[in-house]
Design a protein around this motif. Structure first.
Motif, PDB file in Angstrom:
ATOM      1  N   LEU A 129       0.845  -1.195   0.000  1.00  0.00           N
ATOM      2  CA  LEU A 129       0.000   0.000   0.000  1.00  0.00           C
ATOM      3  C   LEU A 129       0.879   1.243   0.000  1.00  0.00           C
ATOM      4  N   SER A 130       0.456   2.257  -0.733  1.00  0.00           N
ATOM      5  CA  SER A 130       1.205   3.515  -0.741  1.00  0.00           C
ATOM      6  C   SER A 130       0.975   4.247   0.578  1.00  0.00           C
ATOM      7  N   GLN A 131       1.836   5.211   0.852  1.00  0.00           N
ATOM      8  CA  GLN A 131       1.663   6.026   2.064  1.00  0.00           C
ATOM      9  C   GLN A 131       0.294   6.701   2.060  1.00  0.00           C
ATOM     10  N   ALA A 132      -0.139   7.149   0.887  1.00  0.00           N
ATOM     11  CA  ALA A 132      -1.440   7.812   0.769  1.00  0.00           C
ATOM     12  C   ALA A 132      -2.577   6.839   1.097  1.00  0.00           C
ATOM     13  N   GLN A 133      -2.477   5.602   0.596  1.00  0.00           N
ATOM     14  CA  GLN A 133      -3.510   4.597   0.891  1.00  0.00           C
ATOM     15  C   GLN A 133      -3.555   4.288   2.386  1.00  0.00           C
ATOM     16  N   MET A 134      -2.378   4.107   3.000  1.00  0.00           N
ATOM     17  CA  MET A 134      -2.340   3.814   4.437  1.00  0.00           C
ATOM     18  C   MET A 134      -2.893   4.983   5.245  1.00  0.00           C
ATOM     19  N   ALA A 135      -2.570   6.207   4.831  1.00  0.00           N
ATOM     20  CA  ALA A 135      -3.076   7.391   5.515  1.00  0.00           C
ATOM     21  C   ALA A 135      -4.599   7.484   5.378  1.00  0.00           C
ATOM     22  N   GLU A 136      -5.118   7.181   4.197  1.00  0.00           N
ATOM     23  CA  GLU A 136      -6.570   7.230   3.968  1.00  0.00           C
ATOM     24  C   GLU A 136      -7.289   6.168   4.801  1.00  0.00           C
ATOM     25  N   ILE A 137      -6.741   4.962   4.849  1.00  0.00           N
ATOM     26  CA  ILE A 137      -7.347   3.896   5.657  1.00  0.00           C
ATOM     27  C   ILE A 137      -7.319   4.274   7.132  1.00  0.00           C
ATOM     28  N   THR A 138      -6.223   4.855   7.570  1.00  0.00           N
ATOM     29  CA  THR A 138      -6.107   5.304   8.961  1.00  0.00           C
ATOM     30  C   THR A 138      -7.140   6.387   9.260  1.00  0.00           C
ATOM     31  N   ARG A 139      -7.313   7.324   8.316  1.00  0.00           N
ATOM     32  CA  ARG A 139      -8.305   8.395   8.503  1.00  0.00           C
ATOM     33  C   ARG A 139      -9.708   7.807   8.583  1.00  0.00           C
ATOM     34  N   GLU A 140     -10.029   6.856   7.693  1.00  0.00           N
ATOM     35  CA  GLU A 140     -11.345   6.206   7.718  1.00  0.00           C
ATOM     36  C   GLU A 140     -11.573   5.477   9.036  1.00  0.00           C
ATOM     37  N   TYR A 141     -10.534   4.791   9.504  1.00  0.00           N
ATOM     38  CA  TYR A 141     -10.641   4.072  10.772  1.00  0.00           C
ATOM     39  C   TYR A 141     -10.920   5.050  11.910  1.00  0.00           C
ATOM     40  N   ARG A 142     -10.194   6.132  11.954  1.00  0.00           N
ATOM     41  CA  ARG A 142     -10.367   7.110  13.042  1.00  0.00           C
ATOM     42  C   ARG A 142     -11.742   7.765  12.991  1.00  0.00           C
ATOM     43  N   GLU A 143     -12.202   8.104  11.777  1.00  0.00           N
ATOM     44  CA  GLU A 143     -13.534   8.703  11.648  1.00  0.00           C
ATOM     45  C   GLU A 143     -14.623   7.735  12.110  1.00  0.00           C
ATOM     46  N   ALA A 144     -14.453   6.476  11.807  1.00  0.00           N
ATOM     47  CA  ALA A 144     -15.457   5.468  12.185  1.00  0.00           C
ATOM     48  C   ALA A 144     -15.460   5.206  13.685  1.00  0.00           C
ATOM     49  N   ASN A 145     -14.400   5.596  14.369  1.00  0.00           N
ATOM     50  CA  ASN A 145     -14.284   5.295  15.796  1.00  0.00           C
ATOM     51  C   ASN A 145     -14.249   6.532  16.679  1.00  0.00           C
ATOM     52  N   ILE A 146     -14.789   7.639  16.177  1.00  0.00           N
ATOM     53  CA  ILE A 146     -14.884   8.852  16.979  1.00  0.00           C
ATOM     54  C   ILE A 146     -16.027   8.681  17.966  1.00  0.00           C
ATOM     55  N   ALA A 147     -15.758   9.038  19.198  1.00  0.00           N
ATOM     56  CA  ALA A 147     -16.805   8.965  20.220  1.00  0.00           C
ATOM     57  C   ALA A 147     -17.728  10.174  20.060  1.00  0.00           C
ATOM     58  N   HIS A 148     -19.017   9.926  20.112  1.00  0.00           N
ATOM     59  CA  HIS A 148     -20.002  10.995  19.977  1.00  0.00           C
ATOM     60  C   HIS A 148     -20.795  11.107  21.276  1.00  0.00           C
ATOM     61  N   ALA A 149     -20.899  12.315  21.787  1.00  0.00           N
ATOM     62  CA  ALA A 149     -21.673  12.542  23.004  1.00  0.00           C
ATOM     63  C   ALA A 149     -23.135  12.775  22.633  1.00  0.00           C
ATOM     64  N   THR A 150     -24.034  12.228  23.414  1.00  0.00           N
ATOM     65  CA  THR A 150     -25.454  12.441  23.168  1.00  0.00           C
ATOM     66  C   THR A 150     -26.032  13.483  24.127  1.00  0.00           C
ATOM     67  N   ASN A 151     -25.220  13.940  25.058  1.00  0.00           N
ATOM     68  CA  ASN A 151     -25.697  14.956  26.002  1.00  0.00           C
ATOM     69  C   ASN A 151     -25.683  16.327  25.338  1.00  0.00           C
ATOM     70  N   ILE A 152     -26.609  17.141  25.722  1.00  0.00           N
ATOM     71  CA  ILE A 152     -26.703  18.500  25.201  1.00  0.00           C
ATOM     72  C   ILE A 152     -25.956  19.409  26.157  1.00  0.00           C
ATOM     73  N   GLY A 153     -25.030  20.173  25.615  1.00  0.00           N
ATOM     74  CA  GLY A 153     -24.297  21.136  26.441  1.00  0.00           C
ATOM     75  C   GLY A 153     -25.139  22.390  26.663  1.00  0.00           C
ATOM     76  N   ARG A 154     -24.842  23.119  27.720  1.00  0.00           N
ATOM     77  CA  ARG A 154     -25.604  24.337  28.043  1.00  0.00           C
ATOM     78  C   ARG A 154     -25.580  25.343  26.899  1.00  0.00           C
ATOM     79  N   ASN A 155     -24.446  25.437  26.216  1.00  0.00           N
ATOM     80  CA  ASN A 155     -24.306  26.435  25.167  1.00  0.00           C
ATOM     81  C   ASN A 155     -24.611  25.906  23.763  1.00  0.00           C
ATOM     82  N   ASP A 156     -25.091  24.648  23.679  1.00  0.00           N
ATOM     83  CA  ASP A 156     -25.479  24.084  22.386  1.00  0.00           C
ATOM     84  C   ASP A 156     -26.838  24.628  21.974  1.00  0.00           C
ATOM     85  N   PRO A 157     -27.129  24.639  20.662  1.00  0.00           N
ATOM     86  CA  PRO A 157     -28.467  25.049  20.228  1.00  0.00           C
ATOM     87  C   PRO A 157     -29.521  24.118  20.833  1.00  0.00           C
ATOM     88  N   CYS A 158     -30.637  24.672  21.194  1.00  0.00           N
ATOM     89  CA  CYS A 158     -31.700  23.873  21.801  1.00  0.00           C
ATOM     90  C   CYS A 158     -32.263  22.895  20.767  1.00  0.00           C
TER      91      CYS A 158
END
Length: 174
Positions: A129-158
């Motif tokens: 795999l090229s460096q670009a391919q490995m970087a893209e796969i790594t980016r896809e992996y990280r995006e797929a594993n980002i933690a998302h909060a479901t709580n609403i912050g005080r300053n978030d839009p209602c």
């Protein structure tokens, strides 16, 4: 007992912690050597990826006494194969014909997903795999594993859609 059943019994049952750790460490060492051979021989690695189970295992560094570990290796790579559905691990014996059609990008992704640095950082990946391919796969992996909060912050839009901050709208009386 089948090789796969032996693999499952020994890798899932940690009754004796010391024996379990030795077994898993042996698996990791043999797995790494097998991947080093497969990746180093790419693209001319078909001799390593096709044949009878016993001869394939031997070519990849698994001896007769470690056929259960070889089945663990097959279990691990199965989700990275283009023909993974064709591989019935429960019925594999020494004379079973095996053909591994590896999707290398998927294999790299799955190694990252397993957090197996000793595998996805193998130097031989650079010839596949090229460096670009490995970087893209790594980016896809990280995006797929980002933690998302479901709580609403005080300053978030209602969430009611008023356009006000949560603290000035529905969260005012909380």
């Amino acid at each position: 007992m089948s090789y796969y059943k032996t693999w499952m019994d020994r890798s899932e049952n940690a009754v004796n912690q010391q024996v379990y750790v030795q077994y898993i460490n042996l698996y990791y060492a043999m797995e790494k050597k097998a991947y080093e051979k497969i990746l180093a021989a790419y693209p001319d690695n078909s001799e390593l990826l096709n044949g009878k189970a016993a001869s394939m295992a031997s070519a990849l560094g698994f001896n007769k006494d470690s056929m259960d570990i070889f089945l663990g290796f097959l279990d691990g790579i199965k989700s990275s194969l283009k023909n993974g559905d064709d591989l019935d691990l429960e019925s594999v014996d020494d004379d079973t014909d095996i053909s591994l059609d590896i999707d290398y990008e998927k294999l790299y992704y799955n190694m990252r997903d397993a957090k197996a640095q000793w595998l996805f950082k193998l130097p031989a990946w650079k010839s596949i795999l090229s460096q670009a391919q490995m970087a893209e796969i790594t980016r896809e992996y990280r995006e797929a594993n980002i933690a998302h909060a479901t709580n609403i912050g005080r300053n978030d839009p209602c969430p009611c859609g008023s356009g006000k901050k949560y603290k000035k709208c529905c969260g005012k009386n909380i």
